[in-house]
Design a protein around this motif. Sequence first.
Motif, PDB file in Angstrom:
ATOM      1  N   ALA A  89       0.855  -0.877   0.106  1.00 24.86           N
ATOM      2  CA  ALA A  89       0.128   0.115   0.158  1.00 24.86           C
ATOM      3  C   ALA A  89       0.903   1.874  -0.071  1.00 24.86           C
ATOM      4  O   ALA A  89       0.244   2.402  -0.330  1.00 24.86           O
ATOM      5  N   LEU A  90       1.712   1.512   1.087  1.00 24.56           N
ATOM      6  CA  LEU A  90       2.610   2.594   0.600  1.00 24.56           C
ATOM      7  C   LEU A  90       3.274   2.608  -0.572  1.00 24.56           C
ATOM      8  O   LEU A  90       3.637   4.095  -1.279  1.00 24.56           O
ATOM      9  N   MET A  91       3.625   1.520  -1.220  1.00 22.43           N
ATOM     10  CA  MET A  91       4.903   1.133  -2.464  1.00 22.43           C
ATOM     11  C   MET A  91       3.560   2.304  -3.396  1.00 22.43           C
ATOM     12  O   MET A  91       4.197   3.166  -4.067  1.00 22.43           O
ATOM     13  N   CYS A  92       2.605   1.983  -3.110  1.00 23.52           N
ATOM     14  CA  CYS A  92       1.269   2.591  -4.387  1.00 23.52           C
ATOM     15  C   CYS A  92       1.476   3.757  -4.551  1.00 23.52           C
ATOM     16  O   CYS A  92       0.752   4.592  -4.891  1.00 23.52           O
ATOM     17  N   LEU A  93       1.043   4.419  -2.419  1.00 20.28           N
ATOM     18  CA  LEU A  93       1.151   5.443  -2.602  1.00 20.28           C
ATOM     19  C   LEU A  93       2.339   6.323  -3.021  1.00 20.28           C
ATOM     20  O   LEU A  93       2.406   7.240  -3.595  1.00 20.28           O
ATOM     21  N   ILE A  94       3.533   5.953  -2.557  1.00 25.17           N
ATOM     22  CA  ILE A  94       4.338   6.366  -3.405  1.00 25.17           C
ATOM     23  C   ILE A  94       4.380   6.805  -5.188  1.00 25.17           C
ATOM     24  O   ILE A  94       4.851   7.979  -5.110  1.00 25.17           O
ATOM     25  N   ALA A  95       3.895   5.720  -5.586  1.00 21.23           N
ATOM     26  CA  ALA A  95       3.819   5.467  -6.915  1.00 21.23           C
ATOM     27  C   ALA A  95       2.730   6.500  -7.516  1.00 21.23           C
ATOM     28  O   ALA A  95       3.255   7.526  -8.425  1.00 21.23           O
ATOM     29  N   ALA A  96       2.017   6.895  -6.887  1.00 20.06           N
ATOM     30  CA  ALA A  96       1.161   8.369  -6.687  1.00 20.06           C
ATOM     31  C   ALA A  96       1.522   9.510  -6.583  1.00 20.06           C
ATOM     32  O   ALA A  96       1.122  10.212  -7.290  1.00 20.06           O
ATOM     33  N   CYS A  97       2.299   9.618  -5.914  1.00 26.16           N
ATOM     34  CA  CYS A  97       2.515  10.540  -5.161  1.00 26.16           C
ATOM     35  C   CYS A  97       4.019  11.279  -6.400  1.00 26.16           C
ATOM     36  O   CYS A  97       4.237  12.187  -6.646  1.00 26.16           O
ATOM     37  N   CYS A  98       4.531  10.133  -6.949  1.00 25.21           N
ATOM     38  CA  CYS A  98       5.865  10.255  -8.094  1.00 25.21           C
ATOM     39  C   CYS A  98       4.753  10.568  -9.142  1.00 25.21           C
ATOM     40  O   CYS A  98       5.720  11.754  -9.936  1.00 25.21           O
ATOM     41  N   GLU A  99       3.889  10.594  -9.216  1.00 26.27           N
ATOM     42  CA  GLU A  99       2.659  11.271 -10.406  1.00 26.27           C
ATOM     43  C   GLU A  99       3.167  12.813 -10.589  1.00 26.27           C
ATOM     44  O   GLU A  99       2.954  13.872 -11.780  1.00 26.27           O
ATOM     45  N   GLU A 100       3.584  13.511  -9.358  1.00 27.61           N
ATOM     46  CA  GLU A 100       3.322  15.126  -9.230  1.00 27.61           C
ATOM     47  C   GLU A 100       5.034  15.751  -9.165  1.00 27.61           C
ATOM     48  O   GLU A 100       5.319  16.195  -9.110  1.00 27.61           O
TER      49      GLU A 100
END
Length: 396
Positions: A89-100
């Motif tokens: 879940a944290l990995m997916c959250l980091i990936a989502a943040c990397c979009e920005e």
Amino acid sequence: MSARTSEQQAASQHAFVGLLAQPMITPATNRELFRMVVRYQQPLSEAARRLGYRIQRVGQAARLIRVPVGGAATVPPRPSDAPSRRLLALMCLIAACCEEVSGTVTLQRLSDMVRDVCAAPGVQVSPYDPDIKSERRQLRDAAALLARWGVLNRRTSDEKMLEEWTEDGSGPGAGYEVDRDALLLMTSPDVLAAALQPEPADADATRTIRLLRALVETPAVLYADLDPSDADSLRRHRSRYAGYVAQMTDGAIEARQEGILLVLRDGDGRPPTVADWPRAKAADWVALLAADQAGRDGVRHDDGTVHLTRVLVDELIDDLIRSRGAYMNDRQKADPQVVLGDVQRVLTELGLLRVTGDGGWVLLPPAARYRDPDVLYPETTSRRSSAADLTIVEIA
């Protein structure tokens, strides 16, 4: 077949097996494999289609996408170091943040962004608190996973900075560059849609794909584990399946009464047959001994499995400590539960053992490929015994 054609086929087979083991690659994660995937993309795509998979490239990133069949995915035994749900879940959250993120970013900045995303209205993820050390450690590990898959490329090498952030919450932690090609492949909505909304398929075609996937991606296919119609198809068309598998991987099918398995060729840089086992480690050695002894002590059934009650399992572990304890490490000699845990962890990861709800064992037929090892010591004049000094010999 010309020598050049044969060489190209062998290279594409090697690349396909490499993709099975490392489904997403970039030049930063595996330069040689990425080069081969680019060079042999057409035969690799054909092999992937035979398994119902597809290969997708975006710029300098490539991914083998395992599309579920009928909503189900082939799942090999779960390794002990598999990421937890929280870590994923944290990995997916980091990936989502990397979009920005444009360019580089620090771990501290990613931590702040993840905290803010978790606190946003409507987000159904447990809050992330960067003031808690255990949470920072998990975020560090999640970032390391993304680096392994090529989404993040670490730009700093100072481990002290990373340790200070993880342990004390001070400093930037580490610096990363976001690989936008790999990020796009990882977060592709098309892949998610294919997983959640599988397309209907012809029953016979689905059966072929299911069986080929099981052969390629699991340690062994046992007839007793299959639907009766699938088991009958595999028995009757074993040669055809073997031909498909050999064409994709250059591997060979080993047929037994209880089922069949794929044996990949060793040497020339190819991946190991099933796993890097047994290694010269105490846990591997004692697991190999236990597998052989369990095959002798348990009750053998017609489907090739061997059953041991919890009482027999405990007796087996105690007997191993008595007879082979001199070669075990200190923790194993001191506690039978350590030996039991090592044996069960190693053998279940290899797909050789299933542990029942009451602590009994079901030893699976592929375990019969292994025997009690010969133990050879290096020629030294004075050297204390250690599991690290053992050379393990598999007797098939």
